[in-house]
Write a protein that holds these residues in place. Structure first.
Motif, PDB file in Angstrom:
ATOM      1  N   VAL A   9     124.202   9.214  50.280  1.00 46.37           N
ATOM      2  CA  VAL A   9     123.899   8.605  51.590  1.00 46.37           C
ATOM      3  C   VAL A   9     123.513   7.136  51.377  1.00 46.37           C
ATOM      4  O   VAL A   9     123.970   6.246  52.089  1.00 46.37           O
ATOM      5  CB  VAL A   9     122.724   9.356  52.271  1.00 46.37           C
ATOM      6  CG1 VAL A   9     122.255   8.614  53.514  1.00 46.37           C
ATOM      7  CG2 VAL A   9     123.135  10.785  52.612  1.00 46.37           C
ATOM      8  N   TYR A  12     117.040  26.718  42.007  1.00 43.84           N
ATOM      9  CA  TYR A  12     115.919  25.883  42.463  1.00 43.84           C
ATOM     10  C   TYR A  12     116.074  24.438  41.969  1.00 43.84           C
ATOM     11  O   TYR A  12     116.040  23.497  42.759  1.00 43.84           O
ATOM     12  CB  TYR A  12     114.615  26.499  41.949  1.00 43.84           C
ATOM     13  CG  TYR A  12     113.362  25.778  42.370  1.00 43.84           C
ATOM     14  CD1 TYR A  12     112.987  25.726  43.695  1.00 43.84           C
ATOM     15  CD2 TYR A  12     112.540  25.161  41.432  1.00 43.84           C
ATOM     16  CE1 TYR A  12     111.832  25.077  44.096  1.00 43.84           C
ATOM     17  CE2 TYR A  12     111.381  24.511  41.810  1.00 43.84           C
ATOM     18  CZ  TYR A  12     111.033  24.480  43.144  1.00 43.84           C
ATOM     19  OH  TYR A  12     109.884  23.825  43.522  1.00 43.84           O
ATOM     20  N   VAL A  13     116.265  24.261  40.661  1.00 42.85           N
ATOM     21  CA  VAL A  13     116.325  22.894  40.116  1.00 42.85           C
ATOM     22  C   VAL A  13     117.685  22.249  40.412  1.00 42.85           C
ATOM     23  O   VAL A  13     117.746  21.069  40.769  1.00 42.85           O
ATOM     24  CB  VAL A  13     116.029  22.876  38.595  1.00 42.85           C
ATOM     25  CG1 VAL A  13     115.968  21.443  38.095  1.00 42.85           C
ATOM     26  CG2 VAL A  13     114.729  23.594  38.288  1.00 42.85           C
ATOM     27  N   VAL A  14     118.767  23.019  40.306  1.00 43.34           N
ATOM     28  CA  VAL A  14     120.083  22.454  40.629  1.00 43.34           C
ATOM     29  C   VAL A  14     120.123  22.061  42.112  1.00 43.34           C
ATOM     30  O   VAL A  14     120.653  20.998  42.476  1.00 43.34           O
ATOM     31  CB  VAL A  14     121.216  23.453  40.281  1.00 43.34           C
ATOM     32  CG1 VAL A  14     122.566  22.949  40.780  1.00 43.34           C
ATOM     33  CG2 VAL A  14     121.278  23.670  38.769  1.00 43.34           C
ATOM     34  N   GLY A  15     119.534  22.895  42.970  1.00 39.77           N
ATOM     35  CA  GLY A  15     119.454  22.567  44.395  1.00 39.77           C
ATOM     36  C   GLY A  15     118.667  21.286  44.623  1.00 39.77           C
ATOM     37  O   GLY A  15     119.063  20.431  45.411  1.00 39.77           O
ATOM     38  N   PHE A  16     117.555  21.133  43.900  1.00 39.26           N
ATOM     39  CA  PHE A  16     116.739  19.912  44.012  1.00 39.26           C
ATOM     40  C   PHE A  16     117.553  18.677  43.608  1.00 39.26           C
ATOM     41  O   PHE A  16     117.553  17.657  44.304  1.00 39.26           O
ATOM     42  CB  PHE A  16     115.493  20.040  43.114  1.00 39.26           C
ATOM     43  CG  PHE A  16     114.671  18.786  43.043  1.00 39.26           C
ATOM     44  CD1 PHE A  16     113.763  18.469  44.046  1.00 39.26           C
ATOM     45  CD2 PHE A  16     114.816  17.907  41.976  1.00 39.26           C
ATOM     46  CE1 PHE A  16     113.020  17.300  43.988  1.00 39.26           C
ATOM     47  CE2 PHE A  16     114.082  16.738  41.910  1.00 39.26           C
ATOM     48  CZ  PHE A  16     113.179  16.428  42.914  1.00 39.26           C
ATOM     49  N   ARG A  42     124.196   4.150  49.695  1.00 41.70           N
ATOM     50  CA  ARG A  42     125.169   3.453  48.860  1.00 41.70           C
ATOM     51  C   ARG A  42     125.447   2.052  49.417  1.00 41.70           C
ATOM     52  O   ARG A  42     125.037   1.737  50.517  1.00 41.70           O
ATOM     53  CB  ARG A  42     126.453   4.255  48.681  1.00 41.70           C
ATOM     54  CG  ARG A  42     127.160   4.693  49.918  1.00 41.70           C
ATOM     55  CD  ARG A  42     128.361   5.578  49.518  1.00 41.70           C
ATOM     56  NE  ARG A  42     129.206   5.848  50.651  1.00 41.70           N
ATOM     57  CZ  ARG A  42     129.145   6.961  51.386  1.00 41.70           C
ATOM     58  NH1 ARG A  42     128.281   7.890  51.085  1.00 41.70           N
ATOM     59  NH2 ARG A  42     129.951   7.128  52.416  1.00 41.70           N
ATOM     60  N   ALA A  72     122.453  13.627  46.268  1.00 36.59           N
ATOM     61  CA  ALA A  72     123.318  13.323  47.413  1.00 36.59           C
ATOM     62  C   ALA A  72     122.646  12.361  48.380  1.00 36.59           C
ATOM     63  O   ALA A  72     123.313  11.626  49.103  1.00 36.59           O
ATOM     64  CB  ALA A  72     123.713  14.612  48.127  1.00 36.59           C
ATOM     65  N   LEU A  73     121.325  12.347  48.388  1.00 40.06           N
ATOM     66  CA  LEU A  73     120.604  11.413  49.271  1.00 40.06           C
ATOM     67  C   LEU A  73     120.500  10.021  48.640  1.00 40.06           C
ATOM     68  O   LEU A  73     120.820   9.018  49.258  1.00 40.06           O
ATOM     69  CB  LEU A  73     119.200  11.962  49.574  1.00 40.06           C
ATOM     70  CG  LEU A  73     118.296  11.067  50.440  1.00 40.06           C
ATOM     71  CD1 LEU A  73     118.879  10.905  51.838  1.00 40.06           C
ATOM     72  CD2 LEU A  73     116.890  11.645  50.521  1.00 40.06           C
ATOM     73  N   LEU A  92     120.782  18.362  43.586  1.00 37.71           N
ATOM     74  CA  LEU A  92     121.847  18.176  44.579  1.00 37.71           C
ATOM     75  C   LEU A  92     121.287  17.444  45.800  1.00 37.71           C
ATOM     76  O   LEU A  92     121.901  16.489  46.305  1.00 37.71           O
ATOM     77  CB  LEU A  92     122.361  19.563  44.974  1.00 37.71           C
ATOM     78  CG  LEU A  92     123.793  19.730  45.471  1.00 37.71           C
ATOM     79  CD1 LEU A  92     124.777  19.158  44.479  1.00 37.71           C
ATOM     80  CD2 LEU A  92     124.089  21.216  45.690  1.00 37.71           C
ATOM     81  N   LEU A  93     120.143  17.870  46.249  1.00 41.55           N
ATOM     82  CA  LEU A  93     119.497  17.278  47.432  1.00 41.55           C
ATOM     83  C   LEU A  93     119.147  15.805  47.184  1.00 41.55           C
ATOM     84  O   LEU A  93     119.513  14.924  47.964  1.00 41.55           O
ATOM     85  CB  LEU A  93     118.235  18.092  47.770  1.00 41.55           C
ATOM     86  CG  LEU A  93     117.410  17.657  48.981  1.00 41.55           C
ATOM     87  CD1 LEU A  93     118.210  17.790  50.263  1.00 41.55           C
ATOM     88  CD2 LEU A  93     116.146  18.503  49.086  1.00 41.55           C
ATOM     89  N   ILE A 114     129.075   8.819  46.327  1.00 42.67           N
ATOM     90  CA  ILE A 114     129.098   9.541  47.612  1.00 42.67           C
ATOM     91  C   ILE A 114     127.721   9.691  48.259  1.00 42.67           C
ATOM     92  O   ILE A 114     127.601  10.269  49.342  1.00 42.67           O
ATOM     93  CB  ILE A 114     129.742  10.956  47.432  1.00 42.67           C
ATOM     94  CG1 ILE A 114     128.990  11.778  46.374  1.00 42.67           C
ATOM     95  CG2 ILE A 114     131.213  10.851  47.060  1.00 42.67           C
ATOM     96  CD1 ILE A 114     128.228  12.921  46.939  1.00 42.67           C
TER      97      ILE A 114
END
Lengths: 272, 50
Positions: A221, A72-76, A223, A82-83, A78-79, A219
């Motif tokens: 979005v 849950y937190v690692v996914g958050f 940048r 990466a954005l 990452l989301l 990397i």
């Protein structure tokens, strides 16, 4: 854009800490929103907090007997990473705003870089690896429960946003304060004092959340790009960067917090 | 160069999609409830008491 950015930072801090009655009563918001993470370093024990700090949430799930890893937190992270990358640090972190406002206090001997500055910035990755990941996961009590070591030993945001307001409003918490609180209060004072001299010292050297988002900066979005045909390498962008980045050479440096100062300073409109 | 540009364009989107999927998986495992139950109580470690 500078004042506009501070307005966004302040509005975001208010929006995500909007449980104002909590500051008066010394209580926390207990609604379901609190199960969601906010992107910046924002202690969930702040009486106003409407969401959870991702660093605190990560340690609590890693340290729980039941899970051992937090999708849950690692996914958050990452989301969001990466954005936005470290755009979060520059625009959406309440503790970043506090540090920047303190840096506006006039002081004769402001320091923007020094020998060993870049090497010292690696400390935040050690803080992330040891205090946020390894110790909560592996150093557990007899029941298998870990401790949020970063929050406990290092986080000045927890002391400022949670500890001080709760102590001001609640006698029982005030009377429970001991050696650990003295350590954390001293650390908070040291960080706040350092902010007058250095630009965002906690973000540069100690913040594990900044370390996570820094990994995504090249990397993400969101940048930056430098137009090589327009850039004359005059150095105007590097001169105004509080984080010590040279945007003409490294527009997506892990240390860039996307404050946009370099774009405004560029006389050739080369940074986009 | 073309590959590099394509990776630069798609990698963050792939990571964001992976992040969203992981969040759903985590929520289904009950992690969001665990975060909520921790966050609604005063964290003594966080404020320097525990």
């Amino acid at each position: 854009m500078g004042k506009w950015r501070h307005a966004v930072q302040a509005a975001w801090a208010l929006l995500t800490n909007g449980h104002l009655a909590g500051f008066v009563r010394g209580t926390l918001y207990r609604g379901r929103l609190k199960g969601l993470c906010v992107p910046g370093l924002n202690c969930y024990s702040c009486p106003g907090a409407l969401g959870s700090c991702p660093v605190g949430a990560l340690q609590s799930v890693l340290g729980s007997r039941k899970f051992g890893f937090s999708y849950y937190v690692v996914g958050f992270l990452l989301l969001v990473g990466a954005l936005l990358g470290r755009f979060v640090c520059g625009w959406l972190c309440p503790f970043g705003l506090v540090q920047e406002l303190l840096h506006k206090i006039p002081f004769k001997w402001k320091i923007y870089t020094f020998r060993g500055d870049r090497a010292l910035r690696l400390v935040k990755y050690v803080v992330l690896a040891v205090l946020v990941l390894a110790l909560p996961l592996f150093l557990t009590d007899a029941s298998g429960q870990g401790t949020p070591w970063f929050c406990k030993l290092l986080c000045p945001a927890g002391t400022l946003e949670g500890g001080l307001p709760l102590m001001a409003a609640d006698e029982s918490i005030r009377s429970a304060a001991g050696g650990l609180f003295a350590w954390k209060a001293a650390l908070l004072l040291a960080v706040l004092a350092a902010c007058v001299v250095f630009f965002r010292p906690f973000c540069k050297y100690l913040c594990p959340l900044g370390a996570i988002y820094a990994l995504f900066n090249p990397i993400a979005v969101f940048r930056s790009r430098v137009d090589d045909e327009k850039c004359t390498h005059c150095g105007a962008c590097a001169q105004v960067c509080g984080m010590g980045v040279d945007p003409s050479k490294h527009p997506n440096d892990p240390e860039c917090i996307r404050c946009g100062k370099c774009k405004r300073a560029c006389p050739h409109d080369a940074i986009g | 160069m073309k590959v590099e540009r394509a990776v630069g364009r798609w990698l963050p989107l792939a990571l964001m999609a992976a992040g969203a999927v992981m969040m759903v998986v985590g929520a289904l495992r009950g992690e969001a409830s665990a975060v909520l139950s921790k966050a609604v109580r005063v964290c003594l470690e966080c404020i320097g008491i525990g």
